[in-house]
Design an enzyme around this catalytic site. Structure first.
Site, PDB file in Angstrom:
ATOM      1  N   LYS A  25       0.648  -1.542   0.202  1.00  0.00           N
ATOM      2  CA  LYS A  25       0.217   0.076  -0.537  1.00  0.00           C
ATOM      3  C   LYS A  25       1.104   1.469   0.018  1.00  0.00           C
ATOM      4  CE  LYS A  25      -3.882  -0.323   2.293  1.00  0.00           C
ATOM      5  NZ  LYS A  25      -4.966  -1.034   4.091  1.00  0.00           N
ATOM      6  N   ARG A  95      -3.121   3.404   8.754  1.00  0.00           N
ATOM      7  CA  ARG A  95      -3.536   1.540   7.379  1.00  0.00           C
ATOM      8  C   ARG A  95      -2.174   1.170   7.363  1.00  0.00           C
ATOM      9  NH1 ARG A  95      -4.472   4.333   2.344  1.00  0.00           N
ATOM     10  NH2 ARG A  95      -5.915   2.117   2.052  1.00  0.00           N
ATOM     11  N   GLY A 104      -8.156  -7.300   4.319  1.00  0.00           N
ATOM     12  CA  GLY A 104      -9.045  -7.919   5.431  1.00  0.00           C
ATOM     13  C   GLY A 104      -8.375  -8.141   6.422  1.00  0.00           C
ATOM     14  N   MET A 106      -5.856  -7.526   8.265  1.00  0.00           N
ATOM     15  CA  MET A 106      -5.129  -6.537   9.426  1.00  0.00           C
ATOM     16  C   MET A 106      -6.181  -5.166   9.166  1.00  0.00           C
ATOM     17  SD  MET A 106      -1.194  -6.852   8.980  1.00  0.00           S
ATOM     18  CE  MET A 106      -1.330  -6.117   7.356  1.00  0.00           C
ATOM     19  N   ARG A 362      -3.520  -1.903  -6.359  1.00  0.00           N
ATOM     20  CA  ARG A 362      -2.735  -2.627  -6.246  1.00  0.00           C
ATOM     21  C   ARG A 362      -3.313  -3.801  -7.335  1.00  0.00           C
ATOM     22  NH1 ARG A 362      -5.689  -4.567  -0.844  1.00  0.00           N
ATOM     23  NH2 ARG A 362      -7.868  -4.756  -1.330  1.00  0.00           N
ATOM     24  N   HIS A 480      -7.161 -43.889  -1.474  1.00  0.00           N
ATOM     25  CA  HIS A 480      -7.375 -44.503  -2.384  1.00  0.00           C
ATOM     26  C   HIS A 480      -8.472 -43.691  -3.432  1.00  0.00           C
ATOM     27  CE1 HIS A 480     -10.304 -46.988  -5.387  1.00  0.00           C
ATOM     28  NE2 HIS A 480      -9.087 -47.832  -5.455  1.00  0.00           N
ATOM     29  N   SER A 790      11.320 -44.842 -15.176  1.00  0.00           N
ATOM     30  CA  SER A 790      10.941 -43.640 -14.438  1.00  0.00           C
ATOM     31  C   SER A 790      10.667 -43.626 -13.275  1.00  0.00           C
ATOM     32  CB  SER A 790       8.930 -44.061 -14.859  1.00  0.00           C
ATOM     33  OG  SER A 790       8.398 -43.223 -14.687  1.00  0.00           O
ATOM     34  N   CYS A 857       6.636 -39.826 -12.939  1.00  0.00           N
ATOM     35  CA  CYS A 857       4.906 -40.504 -12.848  1.00  0.00           C
ATOM     36  C   CYS A 857       4.647 -40.309 -11.376  1.00  0.00           C
ATOM     37  CB  CYS A 857       5.276 -41.918 -13.300  1.00  0.00           C
ATOM     38  SG  CYS A 857       5.187 -42.979 -12.385  1.00  0.00           S
ATOM     39  N   TYR A 877      10.619 -36.132 -19.374  1.00  0.00           N
ATOM     40  CA  TYR A 877       9.280 -35.726 -19.283  1.00  0.00           C
ATOM     41  C   TYR A 877       8.763 -36.258 -17.690  1.00  0.00           C
ATOM     42  CZ  TYR A 877       8.636 -40.803 -18.687  1.00  0.00           C
ATOM     43  OH  TYR A 877       8.391 -42.724 -18.329  1.00  0.00           O
TER      44      TYR A 877
HETATM   45  P1  ADP Z   1      -8.013  -2.710   3.839  1.00  0.00           P
HETATM   46  O1  ADP Z   1      -6.239  -2.948   3.337  1.00  0.00           O
HETATM   47  O2  ADP Z   1      -8.891  -3.265   4.296  1.00  0.00           O
HETATM   48  O3  ADP Z   1      -8.486  -2.167   2.249  1.00  0.00           O
HETATM   49  P2  ADP Z   1      -7.776  -0.288   4.070  1.00  0.00           P
HETATM   50  O4  ADP Z   1      -6.838   0.795   4.478  1.00  0.00           O
HETATM   51  O5  ADP Z   1      -7.325   0.467   2.464  1.00  0.00           O
HETATM   52  O6  ADP Z   1      -7.388  -1.038   4.607  1.00  0.00           O
HETATM   53  O7  ADP Z   1      -8.916   1.054   4.675  1.00  0.00           O
HETATM   54  C1  ADP Z   1      -9.759   0.524   4.809  1.00  0.00           C
HETATM   55  C2  ADP Z   1     -11.447   1.644   3.819  1.00  0.00           C
HETATM   56  O8  ADP Z   1     -10.739   2.846   4.802  1.00  0.00           O
HETATM   57  C3  ADP Z   1     -11.189   1.097   2.526  1.00  0.00           C
HETATM   58  O9  ADP Z   1     -11.746   1.862   1.617  1.00  0.00           O
HETATM   59  C4  ADP Z   1      -9.765   3.167   2.122  1.00  0.00           C
HETATM   60  O10 ADP Z   1     -10.429   3.456   0.987  1.00  0.00           O
HETATM   61  C5  ADP Z   1     -10.560   3.733   3.307  1.00  0.00           C
HETATM   62  N1  ADP Z   1      -9.175   4.644   3.821  1.00  0.00           N
HETATM   63  C6  ADP Z   1      -8.452   4.734   4.319  1.00  0.00           C
HETATM   64  N2  ADP Z   1      -7.829   5.757   4.596  1.00  0.00           N
HETATM   65  C7  ADP Z   1      -8.449   7.064   4.151  1.00  0.00           C
HETATM   66  C8  ADP Z   1      -8.339   8.384   4.387  1.00  0.00           C
HETATM   67  N3  ADP Z   1      -7.237   8.833   4.250  1.00  0.00           N
HETATM   68  N4  ADP Z   1      -9.373   8.981   3.984  1.00  0.00           N
HETATM   69  C9  ADP Z   1     -10.845   8.526   3.810  1.00  0.00           C
HETATM   70  N5  ADP Z   1     -10.364   7.350   3.185  1.00  0.00           N
HETATM   71  C10 ADP Z   1      -9.247   6.405   4.121  1.00  0.00           C
HETATM   72 MG    MG Z   2      -7.787  -1.001   1.159  1.00  0.00          MG
END
Ligand code: ADP
Ligand code: MG
Ligand code: MG
Length: 897
Positions: A25, A95, A104, A106, A362, A480, A790, A857, A877
């Site tokens: 990220k 984040r 989702g 972390m 990403r 089996h 083989s 094989c 092979y």
């Molecule tokens: P994940 O990795 O689980 O996607 P994110 O870090 O991307 O978590 O954040 C979760 C949500 O919060 C996302 O929808 C993201 O767009 C929103 N978000 C994160 N940081 C900001 C920010 N600075 N301003 C507005 N929305 C944010």
């Molecule tokens: Mg995200």
């Protein structure tokens, strides 16, 4: 060492290449700045800090504090406002972001910096109390959940956490005021609720929600680092093979708000459709909403553009029509990002009062057929080269095209009964039956059936063949049932311990549901899930997928390894040829004896107590075997066919009921006692290491003689009829060169006789299966005689580890859990141990016989990482089940890149 990397205003300390340090990220937020894409400014705290944190009793490096203060200042400067300022406060999000995305798994905390002191200023500035208190209550919820509960290590029962408690306060409030949606709540409502939330937090958690911005910031940062070692994240890493040492980065970023009114919005999008691979911009958005709302599913999101509207969403507003200017800016960013990254991107964006901000990009996840389409399309568009396209598709993703699958929407609605091990991929639906004979009978009546067994044995094979799918209560991924089902590309789930089968009453208890014979169930063999009733399937037909065909052509251009298949019937052989097999690497012969007419002859042979009787019983089998080989050799159209001589312990043919023992005695004119005695005499304590393989042919040479004759007569007759055939006769389980030469001599003398009888010259090879450590150690001796090797890596793995594959289920899970073994060595070749024996045997074998033909094989022949190993070691092979042939073709191509 630098711990904090800034980004903002078109500049950044980091780049996309720095994923290891900044996480995916953070690295991409930096990169988007370099690309001139609008990104809210902020900074990334490196993964090194995470490592330091865990290596030093959860403390931070000393320099971090100053770097943090400086970075915050820099961010404030870009924004022209200050964190914690009472008139005009800067708010930030905190984040997580690991090297590889862990969706989702972390935590994220939004709206950090709102306190009783900063709230009034922000209300004044925005003139929007509703917005401010809505943001505040979100902060409280997230913070309490992420920082005060999870990161603090407080364990709660599912559904009893602080977030649930706060959510139920919200529900109560809505009920009391007869509000339907969150959008019905006004500023006063949210203000009141924020107060209630804080009271609930202090009474439940015994701690106050911090009212100081810096305390919130520090708490949030620490909580994100802490979330790296949350249970969810740990188990996700285990499944995805992500090393625990990597650590996560933490991004602190200026908040932008999609919930400031109708000219604000938030959304997620993919630069191409991740389900189909189509080159159209695809996404969802919500007006007046904050980040998580789109994903959380509280409100049904709208389609991004007109092109992607469906029957269900045709009346919803698209971003394209609601905010055309912003949409075209977004569409331009889509192009920039795809061009730059040369791959499909998954993006997050927020629109604050008519301004577009990008929050994430990403490489997007995609399913198998989409992966193939995108890779081929992008190569044809000139975005990537063919080699890159070949690397873009994971070999296992082809699986999806090769089997019918459950319709994903129907599956979401289906009732899950139980889970087991996903032994055979694809989907299947059918009526349950409990015996192989019933399976066949129902099938012959035109019914689709699923065969449920405690576990399967070779005698169930006809029922397994008739069934749409096989489900067993016991056994592992290499049982089996699993092997047979995979061989046929049949859906199969094994080791489902929630099954309680009663074969007598023809009932099965699955979880809390009782099913009777004829009841419908549906299985997802790719995931190991069993559902109640009938669920829709989508059929498989790779030939209708033009990009698949194209990709496979490219793979064939690149690969050097040949791909063969393990097949034992003309049907299997034909299927495999369709999938691109270039020969048969293993044709077992034992299953050919299980047919009713034949099994009697083999049982007679086993019961014989002198050579003459035995020879006459064995020779009864000759016409049948010959016919089998004619069929297969013909189906393979001149491609090589490796046929293995009889291998299993004889008692496998002698599991008889009392009644069957009587019948057998009658049939051959002896008494039951003799039959019983002989069966008892066949009992072995360790059949896997007992009288099997070439040991059978050495004790009973007439078996080898008959099989050699069947193969070579078929060869002679087909050759005379103008069909070119290439049999390779394989002697199993050789450990000493003398075993090999003993059996080879029999084969060659039969060949000489047949050449005279038919008056032709036969072309055939004799070689051996290398599946014992002693064979590897003496490969040079064996290679002086054998024309091919083989590697039978299933047995070689058993005998090298001293693991019985049939008993591994009792301890392998513990081994994997405790990291004693990195993976199941029966699925992915143990390169350090078993692999060393393979390399050694290849080298010493080729040392004396440079033209020695070598293949593999075992089950490993279809495993991509094992295939790579085979190529590195100069094998000619790999051979795998028909349905894995395309996977092996792609993996073999990737081994060259
Ligand atoms: P994940 O990795 O689980 O996607 P994110 O870090 O991307 O978590 O954040 C979760 C949500 O919060 C996302 O929808 C993201 O767009 C929103 N978000 C994160 N940081 C900001 C920010 N600075 N301003 C507005 N929305 C944010
Ligand atoms: Mg995200
Ligand atoms: Mg074997």
């Amino acid at each position: 060492m630098k711990h904090v990397y800034l980004f903002g205003n078109g500049q950044a300390d980091g780049t996309a290449e720095m994923k290891n340090l900044l996480g995916g990220k953070g690295a991409n937020l930096a990169e988007m700045n370099h690309l001139g894409i609008p990104v809210p400014p902020g900074f990334t705290i490196t993964t090194d800090v995470c490592t330091h944190y865990y290596e030093n009793d959860q403390t931070f490096p000393d320099e971090l504090e100053t770097e943090l203060t400086d970075a915050l200042k820099a961010t404030e400067q870009i924004m022209g406002i200050k964190f914690g300022d009472e008139q005009d406060p800067l708010l930030v999000s905190i984040r997580s972001g690991a090297r590889q995305s862990m969706p989702g798994m972390m935590e994220t905390v939004l709206n950090v910096g709102l306190t009783t002191k900063t709230i009034p200023g922000l209300i004044k500035k925005t003139n929007n109390a509703r917005f401010v208190y809505d943001a505040y209550r979100r902060l409280i919820m997230m913070y309490a959940d992420v920082v005060m509960e999870k990161a603090a290590g407080i364990e709660v029962e599912e559904g009893r956490g602080i977030r649930n408690r706060l959510e139920s306060l919200l529900e109560i409030h809505k009920k009391e005021n007869q509000y339907q949606n969150d959008t019905d709540l006004n500023g006063d409502d949210w203000k009141l609720l924020s107060g209630k939330f804080k009271t609930e937090i202090s009474s439940t958690l015994g701690d106050e929600f911090p009212d100081d911005p810096m305390a919130q910031l520090r708490g949030g940062i620490q909580a994100v680092f802490q979330s790296w070692n949350g249970n969810r994240a740990i188990s996700y890493r285990r499944i995805e093979n992500i090393p625990h040492e990597w650590g996560t980065a933490v991004n602190v970023q200026t908040m932008v708000f999609g919930n400031m009114g109708d000219d604000s919005a938030t959304g997620v999008a993919f630069t191409r459709n991740p389900a189909t691979g189509e080159n159209i911009f695809f996404g969802e958005w919500l007006a007046n909403a904050q980040g998580e709302d789109v994903v959380a599913g509280l409100r049904t999101p709208n389609p991004l553009n007109e092109d992607t509207k469906t029957e269900d969403t045709k009346d919803f507003p698209s971003l394209e029509s609601s905010m055309p200017k912003i949409y075209s800016q977004l569409a331009e960013i889509r192009e920039t990002l795809e061009d730059h990254y040369s791959d499909m991107q998954d993006i997050e964006f927020t629109i604050q009062e008519g301004m577009l901000w990008m929050l994430q990009t990403r490489v997007g996840k995609r399913n198998g057929s989409a992966a193939i389409k995108m890779a081929v399309d992008m190569a044809q568009e000139g975005m990537i080269d063919k080699q890159t396209a070949l690397m873009r598709v994971k070999p296992d993703q082809l699986d999806e095209l090769l089997h019918p699958m459950l319709d994903s929407q129907a599956e979401q609605k289906a009732v899950l009964l139980a889970k087991g091990l996903p032994a055979g991929p694809g989907g299947a639906t059918g009526r349950v039956v409990f015996t192989a004979d019933d399976a066949e009978a129902w099938h012959n009546n035109g019914d689709k059936v699923i065969l449920i067994r405690e576990e399967t044995s070779p005698e169930d094979v006809h029922g397994m063949h008739a069934a749409e799918a096989v489900l067993t209560a016991r056994g592992g991924m290499t049982s089996h049932a699993a092997l047979v089902a995979r061989g046929w590309g049949k859906c199969c789930i094994v080791g489902c311990s929630d099954l309680h089968i009663n074969v007598q009453t023809k009932e099965v208890q699955i979880g809390n549901q009782l099913l009777r014979e004829g009841d419908w169930i549906t299985m997802n063999g790719t995931l190991g899930k069993i559902y109640s009733g009938q669920v829709d399937l989508t059929p498989a037909d790779p030939d209708t997928h033009p990009e698949y065909k194209e990709l496979m052509t490219w793979a064939d251009e690149v690969r050097i390894l040949n791909i063969r298949t393990n097949a034992e019937s003309p049907d299997d052989a034909a299927q495999a040829i369709k999938f691109g097999a270039e020969g048969i690497g293993l044709c077992r012969t034992e299953h050919m004896f299980f047919d009713e007419t034949r099994i009697l002859a083999i049982r007679k042979m086993i019961l014989a107590d002198n050579e003459t009787d035995r020879r006459s019983a064995v020779m009864e089998l000759l016409p049948f075997q010959k016919e089998d080989f004619m069929g297969i050799l013909k189906a393979m159209e001149g491609k090589p066919v490796t046929i293995r001589l009889l291998d299993p312990p004889l008692h496998e043919f002698m599991t008889l009921t009392d009644e069957q023992q009587h019948e057998l005695a009658d049939h051959i004119g002896t008494d039951v006692k003799t039959v019983k005695n002989r069966i008892a005499g066949l009992h072995e304590l360790n059949p896997m290491l007992g009288h099997r393989g070439c040991r059978l042919g050495i004790a009973y040479p007439e078996i080898t003689e008959m099989q050699a004759r069947a193969i070579l007569e078929a060869t002679a007759e087909l050759t005379q009829a103008g069909t070119s055939v290439l049999p390779e006769i394989m002697i199993p389980l050789v450990g000493t060169v003398t075993e090999y030469t003993n059996q080879e001599a029999i084969v060659r003398s039969v060949a000489t006789k047949i050449e005279i009888e038919y008056g032709i010259k036969l072309s055939y090879l004799v070689g051996t299966m290398i599946e014992l450590p002693r064979a590897c150690l003496t490969a040079d001796e064996i290679a002086e005689h054998a024309e091919f090797f083989s590697f039978g890596t299933n047995d070689l793995t058993q005998t090298t580890f001293g693991f019985s594959r049939d008993d591994i289920g009792s301890f392998l899970p513990v081994y994997l859990e405790k990291n004693i073994l990195p993976q199941d060595p029966f699925q992915s070749l143990d390169i350090t141990g078993v692999g060393k024996l393979v390399s050694m045997a290849v080298q010493s074998g080729r040392g004396v016989n440079p033209s020695l033909k070598i293949g593999i094989c075992g089950e490993h022949g279809g495993d991509p990482s094992s295939i790579n190993f085979c190529r590195e070691n100069g094998l000619d092979y790999v051979s795998c089940s028909p349905f894995r042939v395309p996977i092996a073709r792609l993996a073999a191509a990737q081994a060259e890149l």
